[in-house]
Design a protein around this motif. Structure first.
Motif, PDB file in Angstrom:
ATOM      1  N   MET A   1       0.835  -1.194   0.000  1.00  0.00           N
ATOM      2  CA  MET A   1       0.000   0.000   0.000  1.00  0.00           C
ATOM      3  C   MET A   1       0.874   1.249   0.000  1.00  0.00           C
ATOM      4  SD  MET A   1      -2.817   0.674   2.903  1.00  0.00           S
ATOM      5  CE  MET A   1      -2.462   2.050   3.945  1.00  0.00           C
ATOM      6  N   LEU A   2       1.894   1.229   0.828  1.00  0.00           N
ATOM      7  CA  LEU A   2       2.788   2.379   0.923  1.00  0.00           C
ATOM      8  C   LEU A   2       3.531   2.570  -0.390  1.00  0.00           C
ATOM      9  CD1 LEU A   2       4.222   2.035   4.506  1.00  0.00           C
ATOM     10  CD2 LEU A   2       2.875   3.906   3.607  1.00  0.00           C
ATOM     11  N   ALA A   3       3.940   1.452  -0.974  1.00  0.00           N
ATOM     12  CA  ALA A   3       4.678   1.538  -2.223  1.00  0.00           C
ATOM     13  C   ALA A   3       3.816   2.219  -3.290  1.00  0.00           C
ATOM     14  CB  ALA A   3       5.089   0.140  -2.676  1.00  0.00           C
ATOM     15  N   ARG A   4       2.517   1.897  -3.295  1.00  0.00           N
ATOM     16  CA  ARG A   4       1.620   2.499  -4.280  1.00  0.00           C
ATOM     17  C   ARG A   4       1.554   4.021  -4.083  1.00  0.00           C
ATOM     18  NH1 ARG A   4      -3.837   2.916  -4.367  1.00  0.00           N
ATOM     19  NH2 ARG A   4      -3.998   1.788  -2.420  1.00  0.00           N
ATOM     20  N   PHE A   5       1.402   4.441  -2.847  1.00  0.00           N
ATOM     21  CA  PHE A   5       1.338   5.881  -2.592  1.00  0.00           C
ATOM     22  C   PHE A   5       2.647   6.545  -2.950  1.00  0.00           C
ATOM     23  CE2 PHE A   5      -2.118   4.740   0.444  1.00  0.00           C
ATOM     24  CZ  PHE A   5      -3.115   5.364  -0.286  1.00  0.00           C
ATOM     25  N   GLY A   6       3.726   5.828  -2.743  1.00  0.00           N
ATOM     26  CA  GLY A   6       5.036   6.372  -3.091  1.00  0.00           C
ATOM     27  C   GLY A   6       5.101   6.637  -4.583  1.00  0.00           C
ATOM     28  N   GLU A   7       4.553   5.727  -5.419  1.00  0.00           N
ATOM     29  CA  GLU A   7       4.601   5.883  -6.873  1.00  0.00           C
ATOM     30  C   GLU A   7       3.674   6.990  -7.348  1.00  0.00           C
ATOM     31  OE1 GLU A   7       3.793   2.025  -8.421  1.00  0.00           O
ATOM     32  OE2 GLU A   7       5.682   1.267  -7.604  1.00  0.00           O
ATOM     33  N   ASP A   8       2.507   7.116  -6.690  1.00  0.00           N
ATOM     34  CA  ASP A   8       1.555   8.144  -7.076  1.00  0.00           C
ATOM     35  C   ASP A   8       2.134   9.541  -6.949  1.00  0.00           C
ATOM     36  OD1 ASP A   8      -0.187   6.275  -7.634  1.00  0.00           O
ATOM     37  OD2 ASP A   8      -1.576   6.622  -5.968  1.00  0.00           O
ATOM     38  N   GLY A   9       3.115   9.665  -6.077  1.00  0.00           N
ATOM     39  CA  GLY A   9       3.782  10.949  -5.912  1.00  0.00           C
ATOM     40  C   GLY A   9       2.831  12.020  -5.429  1.00  0.00           C
ATOM     41  N   GLY A  10       2.710  13.091  -6.177  1.00  0.00           N
ATOM     42  CA  GLY A  10       1.971  14.263  -5.705  1.00  0.00           C
ATOM     43  C   GLY A  10       0.465  14.211  -5.923  1.00  0.00           C
TER      44      GLY A  10
ATOM     45  N   LYS B   1      -1.133  11.979  -0.012  1.00  0.00           N
ATOM     46  CA  LYS B   1      -0.474  12.356   1.224  1.00  0.00           C
ATOM     47  C   LYS B   1      -1.189  11.777   2.447  1.00  0.00           C
ATOM     48  CE  LYS B   1       1.532  16.319   3.487  1.00  0.00           C
ATOM     49  NZ  LYS B   1       1.389  17.766   3.663  1.00  0.00           N
ATOM     50  N   SER B   2      -2.490  11.926   2.451  1.00  0.00           N
ATOM     51  CA  SER B   2      -3.214  11.419   3.621  1.00  0.00           C
ATOM     52  C   SER B   2      -3.162   9.892   3.624  1.00  0.00           C
ATOM     53  CB  SER B   2      -4.652  11.902   3.621  1.00  0.00           C
ATOM     54  OG  SER B   2      -5.360  11.262   2.578  1.00  0.00           O
ATOM     55  N   GLY B   3      -3.192   9.308   2.412  1.00  0.00           N
ATOM     56  CA  GLY B   3      -3.074   7.847   2.332  1.00  0.00           C
ATOM     57  C   GLY B   3      -1.751   7.392   2.887  1.00  0.00           C
ATOM     58  N   LEU B   4      -0.724   8.131   2.551  1.00  0.00           N
ATOM     59  CA  LEU B   4       0.619   7.791   3.021  1.00  0.00           C
ATOM     60  C   LEU B   4       0.687   7.870   4.540  1.00  0.00           C
ATOM     61  CD1 LEU B   4       3.272   7.113   1.583  1.00  0.00           C
ATOM     62  CD2 LEU B   4       3.929   9.495   1.818  1.00  0.00           C
ATOM     63  N   ARG B   5       0.044   8.901   5.062  1.00  0.00           N
ATOM     64  CA  ARG B   5       0.083   9.075   6.502  1.00  0.00           C
ATOM     65  C   ARG B   5      -0.654   7.923   7.196  1.00  0.00           C
ATOM     66  NH1 ARG B   5      -1.445  14.553   7.075  1.00  0.00           N
ATOM     67  NH2 ARG B   5      -3.582  13.827   7.172  1.00  0.00           N
ATOM     68  N   ASP B   6      -1.820   7.590   6.643  1.00  0.00           N
ATOM     69  CA  ASP B   6      -2.563   6.463   7.218  1.00  0.00           C
ATOM     70  C   ASP B   6      -1.735   5.190   7.157  1.00  0.00           C
ATOM     71  OD1 ASP B   6      -4.565   8.182   7.597  1.00  0.00           O
ATOM     72  OD2 ASP B   6      -5.882   7.416   6.011  1.00  0.00           O
ATOM     73  N   GLY B   7      -1.130   4.992   5.983  1.00  0.00           N
ATOM     74  CA  GLY B   7      -0.327   3.783   5.788  1.00  0.00           C
ATOM     75  C   GLY B   7       0.796   3.694   6.798  1.00  0.00           C
ATOM     76  N   LEU B   8       1.427   4.823   7.025  1.00  0.00           N
ATOM     77  CA  LEU B   8       2.543   4.828   7.969  1.00  0.00           C
ATOM     78  C   LEU B   8       2.059   4.500   9.374  1.00  0.00           C
ATOM     79  CD1 LEU B   8       4.671   7.828   6.727  1.00  0.00           C
ATOM     80  CD2 LEU B   8       5.354   5.436   6.835  1.00  0.00           C
ATOM     81  N   MET B   9       0.871   5.002   9.695  1.00  0.00           N
ATOM     82  CA  MET B   9       0.339   4.719  11.022  1.00  0.00           C
ATOM     83  C   MET B   9       0.064   3.225  11.188  1.00  0.00           C
ATOM     84  SD  MET B   9      -2.084   7.932  11.847  1.00  0.00           S
ATOM     85  CE  MET B   9      -3.205   7.033  12.901  1.00  0.00           C
TER      86      MET B   9
END
Lengths: 688, 175
Positions: A313-322, A327-335
């Motif tokens: 999931m995190l990898a996907r958000f990483g690729e989506d970039g901006g 951003k919020s997805g990334l934050r959720d993922g990190l949590m």
């Protein structure tokens, strides 16, 4: 030689499995009652014995396989109801279990075996079987290997290999052996069928072949032997070198009577070419493996699975970039990742935790043996067996516990006649229990025996100069004298205890673990030894509650019930103490908000129409206490962390833990609070 | 959320590191601690209060699995309390007390700089108290760019006794 190493590993597995099998047999036998042949139980014992026998045969530990064969025969007769379960039989079988254990240990450590006990036990088994020669001596025995001394240059070896008919049944495959030999040099194989076999009577699982092998290789006899390591007890093997003039014949002495120790020692040839496969190394280590409940492993695997999902999931958000939402997805993922990582850590720690039952169950046997030896009647009661302890702590506690149990049996519990004379039941009770209390794990060894004779202890202490005659000691202080080095009150030194090298060692071992031991004893009524161990790694089944703004955790074990209390039911006594009438008893009541001086913004939570409050009734040491909380939350297992490590101990708290959201929650020290409440108003109320 | 400035004492340290100080601001004054003691700098996060603890102990925090007490330095030194602002941080330090090493977080108004100070540049504290801090807890004073730095002795400041409830008795005599 690499093959030696491999064999060693495999041997280790065999030892480990056999030890488990032995434990299974032992606990099974202890569960058998005369006249009551539980077929399931007998089957379990039989299967364990069978596996040990099979394993031992595979690895060429003939002594064990032959010995176990007799045991297996007995069990088989039990299984098919040809024989009834009797006290004698159980005794003999338990003895046999000890024998096999001894044999295994001797093999593992490469040590001498107590031959007498094995022979004695074998005789008992034979007597039961009604025959004196229970397959003790295999007929087509001694394979005499002809081994040639070391030399150099390419040699041509003639190898004659005639396996026993049952070689396939032990899972051996001659082709593999040949392949192994082929790796040494040029190999030529000729098979030979034994002549007298009718095709119709051929058993497809048996071997009717023999082989002549010709090997051209620059190797010594040991290397060739090693290839046959697995089967050498089940074949006739002749190894002969053509290049050399004279054959040096060496008897490997592999197969002899089951009652000799010879085959417990690795086969030795005169030229020392054949290396023993089971090297002595690493014999006296603590058991390096751990048995883990499958649930714990599943939980761990689940977490790892979730971790992988989170990662993708995190990898996907990483690729989506901006992109929007990334951003919020990334934050959720990190949590989520943070939470999973923490849970993973805790699960991994859980794996080290073992229920104390593994240690307790040994005592069934110990108590049985010792009490019958002493002619005493003792019932063993176990409780709290699923209390979890760190593996290391558990292992180190084992010896002290054995000592305490022996002491109780030897000195504590009286002979049946004495017990009857004293007006006690004939059968004494020995109670082993384990539980969590106040940030510790408590293990208790309690008996209803004679108790400590304070007068006598004091007298001996004076005689030995431990204390001076004029010194005034309380009864409790006198009891503690037994922990002094070299102190023993036993009238006669028995082989069980009484040499006075006991209690001080016990105390030291426990102190080494950061714990302590206390004794409570009443003459004529019994003694209770209480061991407290810290639980740096312990796991607690917790009930989460809210008090004010914060979450606190009770040990689920300590909670008796929760009640909604209308305000008029709370009585305030002179002196400020507060009690509540819970059915028949008055119990002291503590408001956690006041007790902890909480300065909280959240208003008190009320229930019912008229300002009712939620009270958790807890119990410790037989005393109850009511604690007001605001709300009951989840139940979950928590890892207890010490507050002392970076801060200091706090009264009323047993420690802290980290919740799923990463916040810290305090764990309430119920026994501590109960004690405090008891001290404050001992006279006012007592629920015990 | 968590900015980390990690320099653990286990790292290979050059002679120069030993004399480096991390400075922070507290009530307008600049204080320093040896940089090798600093385990990290942590943003403000939820703190769980400890019942019946002195008021300068705000509570405990989960720091990578460890339970770490958080001390409000302003309260510790009897300074006026201010609400936590954007620069408020927790400096996590390793304290060597008599019995065992401990990890403690201290809340400060903001981090400032890292200075290299020679021993020669550090003077002993004059008899008067410095700022709001009793002389017991001060290792010395130093001057950088006409600014005074108060170097703290955190081992004394956070020793077991000082964390005890009676500790405020030792507190600053000035104000």
């Amino acid at each position: 030689m690499s093959i030696d190493l491999d064999m060693k590993e495999i041997h280790d597995i065999f030892f480990e499995e056999s030890e488990e099998g032995i434990d299974v047999m032992e606990s099974g036998l202890l569960g058998l009652e005369p006249g009551n042949a539980d077929p399931e139980l007998i089957n379990t014992i039989f299967r364990a014995a069978h596996s040990i026998k099979g394993g031992a045969a595979t690895f060429g530990f003939t002594a064990i396989s032959e010995f176990t064969h007799g045991v297996e025969t007995l069990l088989d007769q039990l299984r098919s109801n040809q024989r009834a379960v009797s006290e004698d039989l159980i005794e003999v079988l338990l003895g046999a279990v000890d024998c096999v254990r001894g044999m295994l240990a001797a093999l593992k450590d490469d040590a001498e075996l107590d031959l007498n006990s094995v022979t004695e036990c074998q005789e008992k088994i034979n007597a039961l079987l009604g025959s004196t020669s229970v397959s003790a001596t295999p007929e087509s025995a001694a394979e005499s290997n002809e081994i040639v001394a070391l030399g150099s240059g390419v040699k041509v070896w003639d190898i004659e290999f005639r396996p026993d008919a049952n070689i396939f049944k032990t899972g051996n495959e001659p082709v593999r052996i040949f392949r192994e030999l082929e790796s040494l040099g040029k190999l030529h194989v000729v098979a030979e069928l034994s002549g007298d076999t009718e095709f119709d009577s051929v058993d497809p699982e048996s071997c009717y072949c023999g082989w002549f092998l010709e090997l051209e290789a620059d190797v010594d006899a040991g290397a060739i032997e090693a290839a046959f390591e697995w089967v050498k007890e089940q074949c006739e093997l002749k190894i002969h070198c053509r290049n050399l003039q004279a054959d040096v014949t060496a008897d490997t002495g592999a197969v002899e009577s089951a009652n000799t120790v010879a085959q417990l020692e690795p086969p030795k040839s005169e030229s020392n070419v054949a290396k023993p496969a089971a090297a002595p190394a690493a014999a006296s280590r603590d058991s390096g493996s751990i048995r883990v409940n499958i649930d714990k492993i599943d939980a761990l695997l689940n977490l790892v699975g979730e971790l992988v999902i989170t990662q993708s999931m995190l990898a996907r958000f990483g690729e989506d970039g901006g992109e929007r939402g990334a951003k919020s997805g990334l934050r959720d993922g990190l949590m989520v990742l943070e939470r999973h990582t923490r849970e993973l850590q805790e699960s991994a720690m859980q794996i080290r935790m073992l229920p104390i039952s593994s240690s307790f169950s040994r005592f069934k046997r110990l108590v049985r043996d010792i009490s019958s030896k002493l002619g005493k009647k003792v019932e063993l009661v176990l409780s709290g067996e699923d209390t979890e302890l760190d593996k290391t702590v558990l292992e180190k506690m084992s010896d002290p516990l054995v000592h305490l149990v022996r002491n109780s049996l030897d000195h504590g519990i009286e002979m049946p006649e004495q017990r009857l004379a004293a007006g006690k039941p004939e059968v004494g009770t020995l109670k082993l229990s384990a539980y969590h209390e106040g940030g510790s794990i408590v293990i208790e060894v309690e008996d209803d025996g004679a108790g400590l004779n304070a007068k006598r202890i004091h007298q001996i202490a004076i005689e030995r100069g431990v204390v001076s005659e004029t010194e005034q000691l309380s009864e409790e202080q006198i009891h503690h004298l037994i922990f002094q080095p070299g102190f023993s009150t036993a009238e006669a030194v028995s082989d069980l205890s009484g040499r006075g090298v006991g209690m001080d060692v016990v105390r030291r071992n426990i102190a080494d673990l950061g714990g302590r031991i206390d004794i409570h004893s009443e003459q004529g009524k019994g003694s209770c030894l209480k061991i407290r161990l810290p639980l740096t790694l312990a796991i607690l089944d917790g009930q989460l509650v809210r008090v004010g703004d914060d979450v606190y955790i009770f040990s689920l074990r300590s909670i008796v019930e929760t009640v909604l209390v209308p305000p008029n039911q709370i009585k305030r006594l002179a002196g400020g103490s507060v009690v509540y009438r819970l059915r028949e008893d008055y119990i002291p009541v503590v408001r956690l908000r006041e007790r902890f001086n909480l300065n909280c913004s959240a208003p008190r939570k009320t229930y019912l129409e008229s300002d009712g409050e939620l009270m958790v009734v807890v119990e410790s040491d037989g005393k109850r206490l009511g604690l007001f909380v605001d709300e009951l939350l989840d139940q979950q297992q928590v890892v207890i962390k010490s507050l002392e490590e970076n801060y200091m101990p706090v009264t009323g708290l047993a420690g802290a833990t980290i919740l799923g959201d990463g916040n810290v929650a305090m764990i309430i020290d119920v026994p501590g609070l109960v004690r405090d409440a008891g001290d404050a108003k001992a006279n006012d109320s007592n629920a015990a | 959320m968590t900015s980390e400035y990690s320099n653990s004492p286990d790292d290979q340290l050059s002679a120069g590191d030993a004399n480096q100080y991390l400075t922070f601001v507290l009530n307008g004054e600049e204080y320093g601690v040896e940089i090798l003691r600093v385990q990290g700098i942590q943003g403000w996060d939820t703190v769980t209060p400890i019942p019946n603890s002195p008021d300068f102990v705000l509570g405990v925090m989960n720091l990578r699995g460890a339970i770490v007490p958080i001390i409000d330095l302003r309260k510790r030194f009897n300074m006026e309390a201010i609400p936590h602002g954007p620069t408020t941080v927790i400096i996590v330090v390793k304290v060597e007390s008599a019995d065992k090493p401990r990890t403690i977080g201290m809340v400060v108004d903001g981090v400032s700089e890292v200075y290299r100070l020679d021993d020669a540049n550090i003077q002993a504290l004059p008899e008067v108290g410095a700022g709001g801090v009793s002389s017991d807890y001060v290792k010395g004073l130093s001057t950088v760019d006409e600014k005074m730095l108060i170097l703290l002795n955190i081992d004394k400041l956070f020793s077991g006794n000082e964390l005890n409830h009676d500790a405020p008795a030792h507190m600053a005599k000035t104000a």
